[in-house]
Scaffold this active site. Structure first.
Site, PDB file in Angstrom:
ATOM      1  N   ARG A  43      67.878  -3.313  78.926  1.00  0.00           N
ATOM      2  CA  ARG A  43      66.945  -3.253  77.796  1.00  0.00           C
ATOM      3  C   ARG A  43      66.948  -1.860  77.217  1.00  0.00           C
ATOM      4  O   ARG A  43      66.012  -1.091  77.398  1.00  0.00           O
ATOM      5  CB  ARG A  43      65.573  -3.631  78.281  1.00  0.00           C
ATOM      6  CG  ARG A  43      65.548  -5.092  78.539  1.00  0.00           C
ATOM      7  CD  ARG A  43      64.188  -5.480  78.849  1.00  0.00           C
ATOM      8  NE  ARG A  43      64.064  -6.879  78.602  1.00  0.00           N
ATOM      9  CZ  ARG A  43      62.976  -7.553  78.847  1.00  0.00           C
ATOM     10  NH1 ARG A  43      61.922  -6.935  79.324  1.00  0.00           N
ATOM     11  NH2 ARG A  43      62.926  -8.829  78.621  1.00  0.00           N
TER      12      ARG A  43
ATOM     13  N   SER B 201      66.069 -12.281  74.888  1.00  0.00           N
ATOM     14  CA  SER B 201      65.124 -12.125  73.777  1.00  0.00           C
ATOM     15  C   SER B 201      65.347 -13.190  72.713  1.00  0.00           C
ATOM     16  O   SER B 201      64.391 -13.797  72.235  1.00  0.00           O
ATOM     17  CB  SER B 201      65.284 -10.750  73.119  1.00  0.00           C
ATOM     18  OG  SER B 201      64.837  -9.754  73.984  1.00  0.00           O
TER      19      SER B 201
ATOM     20  N   TYR C 151      59.057  -4.936  81.889  1.00  0.00           N
ATOM     21  CA  TYR C 151      58.897  -6.017  82.869  1.00  0.00           C
ATOM     22  C   TYR C 151      57.650  -5.843  83.702  1.00  0.00           C
ATOM     23  O   TYR C 151      57.251  -4.729  84.028  1.00  0.00           O
ATOM     24  CB  TYR C 151      60.113  -6.060  83.801  1.00  0.00           C
ATOM     25  CG  TYR C 151      61.343  -6.642  83.163  1.00  0.00           C
ATOM     26  CD1 TYR C 151      61.343  -7.931  82.645  1.00  0.00           C
ATOM     27  CD2 TYR C 151      62.522  -5.911  83.101  1.00  0.00           C
ATOM     28  CE1 TYR C 151      62.487  -8.469  82.077  1.00  0.00           C
ATOM     29  CE2 TYR C 151      63.673  -6.438  82.534  1.00  0.00           C
ATOM     30  CZ  TYR C 151      63.643  -7.727  82.027  1.00  0.00           C
ATOM     31  OH  TYR C 151      64.774  -8.256  81.469  1.00  0.00           O
TER      32      TYR C 151
HETATM   33  P1  NAD Z   1      59.250 -11.579  80.664  1.00  0.00           P
HETATM   34  O1  NAD Z   1      59.941 -12.796  80.213  1.00  0.00           O
HETATM   35  O2  NAD Z   1      59.778 -10.835  81.835  1.00  0.00           O
HETATM   36  O3  NAD Z   1      57.715 -11.949  81.005  1.00  0.00           O
HETATM   37  C1  NAD Z   1      56.883 -12.537  80.045  1.00  0.00           C
HETATM   38  C2  NAD Z   1      55.551 -11.846  80.039  1.00  0.00           C
HETATM   39  O4  NAD Z   1      54.784 -12.255  81.175  1.00  0.00           O
HETATM   40  C3  NAD Z   1      55.598 -10.323  80.116  1.00  0.00           C
HETATM   41  O5  NAD Z   1      54.921  -9.769  79.019  1.00  0.00           O
HETATM   42  C4  NAD Z   1      54.901  -9.992  81.428  1.00  0.00           C
HETATM   43  O6  NAD Z   1      54.207  -8.761  81.398  1.00  0.00           O
HETATM   44  C5  NAD Z   1      53.974 -11.178  81.566  1.00  0.00           C
HETATM   45  N1  NAD Z   1      53.418 -11.399  82.906  1.00  0.00           N
HETATM   46  C6  NAD Z   1      54.017 -11.268  84.111  1.00  0.00           C
HETATM   47  N2  NAD Z   1      53.161 -11.553  85.098  1.00  0.00           N
HETATM   48  C7  NAD Z   1      51.967 -11.896  84.520  1.00  0.00           C
HETATM   49  C8  NAD Z   1      50.702 -12.294  85.005  1.00  0.00           C
HETATM   50  N3  NAD Z   1      50.460 -12.398  86.311  1.00  0.00           N
HETATM   51  N4  NAD Z   1      49.725 -12.545  84.118  1.00  0.00           N
HETATM   52  C9  NAD Z   1      49.931 -12.440  82.780  1.00  0.00           C
HETATM   53  N5  NAD Z   1      51.128 -12.071  82.259  1.00  0.00           N
HETATM   54  C10 NAD Z   1      52.131 -11.796  83.119  1.00  0.00           C
HETATM   55  O7  NAD Z   1      59.056 -10.569  79.451  1.00  0.00           O
HETATM   56  P2  NAD Z   1      59.972 -10.438  78.130  1.00  0.00           P
HETATM   57  O8  NAD Z   1      59.637 -11.483  77.166  1.00  0.00           O
HETATM   58  O9  NAD Z   1      61.372 -10.372  78.575  1.00  0.00           O
HETATM   59  O10 NAD Z   1      59.539  -9.051  77.456  1.00  0.00           O
HETATM   60  C11 NAD Z   1      58.708  -8.098  78.003  1.00  0.00           C
HETATM   61  C12 NAD Z   1      58.787  -6.788  77.176  1.00  0.00           C
HETATM   62  O11 NAD Z   1      60.090  -6.254  77.095  1.00  0.00           O
HETATM   63  C13 NAD Z   1      58.311  -6.952  75.767  1.00  0.00           C
HETATM   64  O12 NAD Z   1      57.459  -5.882  75.495  1.00  0.00           O
HETATM   65  C14 NAD Z   1      59.542  -6.839  74.934  1.00  0.00           C
HETATM   66  O13 NAD Z   1      59.314  -6.333  73.653  1.00  0.00           O
HETATM   67  C15 NAD Z   1      60.385  -5.911  75.760  1.00  0.00           C
HETATM   68  N6  NAD Z   1      61.826  -6.117  75.500  1.00  0.00           N
HETATM   69  C16 NAD Z   1      62.609  -5.037  75.167  1.00  0.00           C
HETATM   70  C17 NAD Z   1      63.981  -5.205  74.922  1.00  0.00           C
HETATM   71  C18 NAD Z   1      64.887  -4.058  74.549  1.00  0.00           C
HETATM   72  O14 NAD Z   1      64.411  -2.969  74.342  1.00  0.00           O
HETATM   73  N7  NAD Z   1      66.185  -4.280  74.473  1.00  0.00           N
HETATM   74  C19 NAD Z   1      64.538  -6.477  75.037  1.00  0.00           C
HETATM   75  C20 NAD Z   1      63.715  -7.542  75.408  1.00  0.00           C
HETATM   76  C21 NAD Z   1      62.356  -7.339  75.641  1.00  0.00           C
END
Ligand code: NAD
Length: 377
Positions: free
Chosen positions: A125, A136, A233
């Site tokens: 990421r 994503s 994460y």
């Molecule tokens: P993910 O699929 O790993 O998890 C989904 C969401 O579940 C996350 O927000 C996590 O904090 C939440 N979660 C985990 N345990 C929980 C709990 N017990 N209760 C409530 N919520 C809980 O996450 P994702 O969709 O892959 O993305 C997370 C972050 O990463 C976002 O902020 C996103 O913008 C960022 N991101 C950055 C890049 C990059 O820079 N290349 C790429 C993808 C995502």
């Protein structure tokens, strides 16, 4: 003289998979880089792309064996069975979502066959890799589809409606887990006119929830994860946090009509966020969509690809949500793969040459061995 690399695009064979790893658009762009594209007949059909469209884009369309014969790179949405790959060039790449922990035997088979397997879900990421990130692009569409399917299952309307026969009140929608899928779920539910609230363990999501016009519901008395969390994460939360979160959910969920859960922790089963007792507190006719179903589910009682009814509440979850939007999911997935290959395309070498930062992060096998640290030891 360097001749163009042969890139093979196979028809997906996993049950329920409707996506395809290249579209006419990306075929054209890969050919413009100097590659020769070979697409298996029927590969795009379930994503509404006929063979003819690939031919018009400049690809050769044929049977699987001819498509992979001598291929330097094989593209996939999911990893192809190694039996399909006999005849590829020595050291050929397989570039796909490889589910390295779930499909370990297949990864071992790639190593034995001398294939270099590149797991696109391990893309780091980092800013420059955002356009290559299949997690994503697919999560975004899944978040949208979850709301649409929940709305379709719900026996009431989402928006408030003032009619001559009286007023219908807006649906209350609660999104648990505000990553990529959760953000899109919030935006979609808002567009449909629901009253939306959302929760996460990472404090940075509070601002994001507010900016989408939804209400943040957060555990206040126990510290969650500061800011974005490492790499965006979450990690497993303390028992104390889980208890406080359980109480918060119990007090909020009874008033909700629609709940969309998306919470994931990398490399671990999905955290359990909703118990059967909490479901029992909800109104009959409410709908829960559990996007974490493929990782074990956030909701007690979820069965992937079934509608489970508990206490009058319908619980839905799919084993492959993006596959329910085959055309858009394929378009974005294919662009992720193109963005990856083109970023590393080396004119002199006539093909992609990876750097260490991204190469080491995604390479599972090389030279007949497993080389990825997460799969070793
Ligand atoms: P993910 O699929 O790993 O998890 C989904 C969401 O579940 C996350 O927000 C996590 O904090 C939440 N979660 C985990 N345990 C929980 C709990 N017990 N209760 C409530 N919520 C809980 O996450 P994702 O969709 O892959 O993305 C997370 C972050 O990463 C976002 O902020 C996103 O913008 C960022 N991101 C950055 C890049 C990059 O820079 N290349 C790429 C993808 C995502």
């Amino acid at each position: 003289m360097v001749t163009g690399r042969k890139i093979a695009v196979l028809r997906e064979r996993a049950s329920g998979e409707t996506r395809v790893s290249a579209t006419p658009e990306t075929v054209k762009k890969l050919i413009a880089l100097g590659a020769a594209l070979h697409v298996e007949s029927g590969a795009g059909l379930s994503a509404s792309i006929p063979d003819e469209a690939y031919r018009e884009a400049g690809a050769e369309v044929g049977e699987a064996a001819a498509v992979v014969a001598g291929a330097d790179i094989v593209l996939g949405v999911q990893g192809p069975d190694v039996a399909l790959l006999s005849g590829v060039a020595p050291g050929a790449w397989v570039v796909a979502g490889l589910d390295p922990f779930g499909q370990r035997a297949r990864v071992d088979a790639y190593a034995q066959a001398g294939i270099e397997a590149l797991a696109m879900e391990f893309m780091p990421r980092i800013t420059r890799a955002q356009s290559m990130d299949i997690l994503s692009s697919q999560s975004n569409l899944a978040g949208y589809k979850a709301v649409i399917l929940a709305a379709d299952t719900y026996g009431r309307a989402f928006p408030m409606m003032m009619t001559a026969a009286g007023t219908i009140s807006a649906a209350k929608c609660f999104v648990m887990g505000v990553g990529v899928a959760g953000l899109q779920a919030i935006a979609t539910a808002r567009r449909l006119g629901a009253q939306v609230s959302a929760t996460d363990v990472r404090s940075a999501t509070k601002e994001q929830i507010l900016s989408l016009g939804a209400k943040p519901i957060f555990v206040e008395n126990v510290a969650g994860i500061e800011g974005e969390g490492a790499g965006g994460y979450a990690t497993e939360m303390s028992e104390e946090y889980q208890k406080a979160q359980g109480e918060l959910v119990s007090s909020h969920i009874a008033k909700q009509d629609i709940v969309i859960t998306t919470a994931l922790i990398p490399g671990r089963p999905a955290p359990r966020l909703i118990t059967d007792a909490q479901i029992a507190s909800m109104k009959p006719g409410s709908v829960i969509f559990d996007l974490a179903a493929p990782q074990g589910g956030n909701v007690e009682g979820t069965v992937a690809d079934e509608v489970v009814e508990r206490h009058g509440v319908k619980i839905i979850g799919l084993s492959n949500t993006p596959a329910h939007l085959p055309a858009d999911a394929s378009a974005l997935f294919a662009r992720n793969l193109f963005n990856f290959l083109s970023a590393f395309w080396d004119k002199e070498a006539g093909g992609p040459v990876l750097d260490a930062e991204i190469g080491d992060a995604i390479r599972l096998t090389q030279g007949g061995r497993i080389v990825h640290e997460r799969l070793l030891g």
